[in-house]
Motif scaffolding. Structure first.
Motif, PDB file in Angstrom:
ATOM      1  N   PRO A 246       0.807  -1.228   0.000  1.00 21.86           N
ATOM      2  CA  PRO A 246       0.000   0.000   0.000  1.00 21.86           C
ATOM      3  C   PRO A 246       0.834   1.269   0.000  1.00 21.86           C
ATOM      4  O   PRO A 246       0.295   2.348  -0.244  1.00 21.86           O
ATOM      5  N   GLU A 247       2.158   1.171   0.268  1.00 22.65           N
ATOM      6  CA  GLU A 247       3.006   2.361   0.306  1.00 22.65           C
ATOM      7  C   GLU A 247       3.726   2.595  -1.018  1.00 22.65           C
ATOM      8  O   GLU A 247       3.675   3.688  -1.572  1.00 22.65           O
ATOM      9  N   CYS A 248       4.435   1.560  -1.527  1.00 17.01           N
ATOM     10  CA  CYS A 248       5.233   1.737  -2.753  1.00 17.01           C
ATOM     11  C   CYS A 248       4.648   1.003  -3.953  1.00 17.01           C
ATOM     12  O   CYS A 248       5.207   1.096  -5.050  1.00 17.01           O
ATOM     13  N   ASN A 249       3.572   0.256  -3.762  1.00 12.19           N
ATOM     14  CA  ASN A 249       2.873  -0.471  -4.834  1.00 12.19           C
ATOM     15  C   ASN A 249       3.714  -1.591  -5.445  1.00 12.19           C
ATOM     16  O   ASN A 249       3.397  -2.094  -6.525  1.00 12.19           O
ATOM     17  N   ALA A 250       4.795  -1.996  -4.769  1.00  5.65           N
ATOM     18  CA  ALA A 250       5.617  -3.103  -5.263  1.00  5.65           C
ATOM     19  C   ALA A 250       4.947  -4.434  -4.910  1.00  5.65           C
ATOM     20  O   ALA A 250       4.167  -4.519  -3.951  1.00  5.65           O
ATOM     21  N   PRO A 251       5.223  -5.509  -5.653  1.00  2.67           N
ATOM     22  CA  PRO A 251       4.650  -6.822  -5.301  1.00  2.67           C
ATOM     23  C   PRO A 251       5.070  -7.259  -3.902  1.00  2.67           C
ATOM     24  O   PRO A 251       6.233  -7.113  -3.511  1.00  2.67           O
ATOM     25  N   ALA A 252       4.121  -7.766  -3.134  1.00  2.00           N
ATOM     26  CA  ALA A 252       4.385  -8.212  -1.766  1.00  2.00           C
ATOM     27  C   ALA A 252       3.512  -9.426  -1.475  1.00  2.00           C
ATOM     28  O   ALA A 252       2.652  -9.815  -2.277  1.00  2.00           O
TER      29      ALA A 252
END
Length: 445
Positions: A246-252
């Motif tokens: 939710p912060e950097c929109n990177a896959p998690a």
């Protein structure tokens, strides 16, 4: 090249930088663009920034040197929130007209006393005040009045009369109600008394309807029945699924686990950990049904060891600290399974990171008042001050650890109460029929 591509090409680093007056490197990106008024070349300035309370936003401003036409707007670049939000403000003074408002393009603004509504997607998103929203509405109505006066005098006179009523609202000769309803959950109305409760402002979080979800481009999820032969014991397994940070929109990855809390019930704990930016978050969902009665839990904090008590705060639970005249409404902070210290620190961070309370737009008197509140809250966290913590959950799905269990805790009081009609309405129980619905459906056919 796209606008975002131009911003990325302008400089390396994070695309959305935190909003800060001390960040000398945070500058708007200028892009030459066409003026839609005179069709000459103008300049669009884009500022991609991260406001902690509203996640990522894009602030854009266009100016034309040829015809002096200008336009500004704000767009949410973050994810759509899990719930919609409705702000209901009773405007009683001129000071209320200066409250800051973030209105996204999918939000609806209403003034019931005039039967006036600004529909969703009829205006661009804007960061303004209540007076500014009324001024924009007046400007929009006056735009085509010269043409109407020549084609339909009667309609033009009625619109002139209504414009006069809107202008009178700005003088606040009589109270009126201002409502912002945003299914995306990204709009905001300022509380000048934050972090204390504002009696004139009511904030309601709600589940989106299928029509609202479709309007936002969200597909409804159909939950099918699971075959009996594929049943699994979820209590002994940690489920993992892919998501975006939710912060950097990177896959998690998000981990989900069904947990049995001693002397309480089963809950679902969901935790997300981002390897790219290090952001971590956890959320708790109730694993059972809504209880027949609401629960009010009161803890008298008298010792630093109370900070280690486990707390399960559901999404429907409100938090109150009477000594600080502080109240945190339903839906704020979401569901959490943490300790008392963790909950109080989350409240402190929520106040500190809100740019409308301690940011550049805050007044010195309000800043001093909030710094005093944060100091008193820190004293409670450090065990230097005594206080009462009240958890009020109409759904009965919140929990505060009894360190003397199974014996009674002298500092902990748990009360069960009958929900009011308004509380049942917020939980969606008034229109829920759980008995005799088969016969009703058969008779209707």
């Amino acid at each position: 090249m796209s606008a975002l591509g131009a911003v990325e090409a302008a400089g390396a680093g994070s695309l959305f930088r935190p909003l800060s007056a001390e960040d000398g490197e945070q500058r708007p990106t200028e892009i030459e663009s066409l003026c839609m008024n005179c069709f000459c070349s103008g300049v669009t300035r884009l500022l991609l920034t991260r406001i902690p309370f509203f996640k990522e936003v894009i602030v854009s401003s266009f100016t034309c040197g040829s015809c002096a036409w200008a336009n500004t707007e704000i767009q949410s670049a973050g994810r759509i929130q899990e719930q919609g939000v409705r702000y209901t403000l009773s405007v009683t003074s001129r000071q209320d007209m200066n409250r800051e408002v973030v209105k996204t393009d999918c939000a609806t603004a209403r003034i019931p006393e005039l039967d006036f509504e600004i529909p969703a997607f009829s205006q661009k998103g804007v960061l303004t005040t209540i007076e500014g929203i009324i001024d924009r509405a007046v400007a929009g109505l006056e735009q085509d009045q010269p043409v109407r006066r020549t084609t339909d005098q009667e309609v033009a006179s009625k619109i002139d009369e209504f414009i006069g009523k809107l202008k009178q609202l700005k003088e606040v000769h009589s109270p009126f109600t201002f409502i912002i309803d945003d299914p995306s959950g990204n709009s905001f109305v300022e509380n000048p008394r934050a972090p204390q409760k504002d009696d004139a402002l009511v904030v309601t979080h709600y589940r989106r309807s299928p029509q609202q979800a479709a309007m936002l481009g969200l597909e409804g999820e159909e939950v099918g029945e699971k075959p009996d032969d594929a049943a699994e014991d979820l209590r002994n397994e940690v489920l993992q699924f892919d998501t975006n940070c939710p912060e950097c929109n990177a896959p998690a990855n998000t981990n989900m686990k069904l947990v049995q809390i001693p002397h309480f019930k089963e809950v679902i704990i969901m935790a997300t950990n981002c390897d790219s930016c290090g952001h971590r978050t956890n959320e708790v969902k109730s694993g059972g049904a809504i209880e027949p009665q609401g629960t009010r839990i009161t803890l008298h904090v008298t010792d630093p060891s109370d900070m280690t008590r486990d707390i399960l705060k559901s999404e429907t639970c409100s938090v109150e600290i009477p000594e600080l005249e502080f109240e945190l409404g339903m839906g704020a902070l979401g569901g959490k399974f943490t300790t008392l210290e963790g909950l109080l620190k989350d409240i402190r961070d929520l106040v500190e990171r809100n740019p409308f309370t301690l940011g550049d737009s805050s007044t010195p008197s309000r800043t001093g008042k909030l710094q005093e509140f944060i100091g008193k809250l820190q004293e409670i966290i450090e065990g230097k001050a005594k206080a009462h913590l009240i958890l009020d959950d109409p759904a009965g799905n919140s929990y505060l650890q009894n360190v003397y269990a199974p014996e009674e805790d002298p500092e902990l009081r748990v009360e069960r109460y009958e929900r009011s009609f308004e509380q049942n309405e917020d939980l969606g129980l008034n229109d829920m029929k759980t008995e005799g619905y088969e016969a009703g459906g058969a008779s209707a056919r």
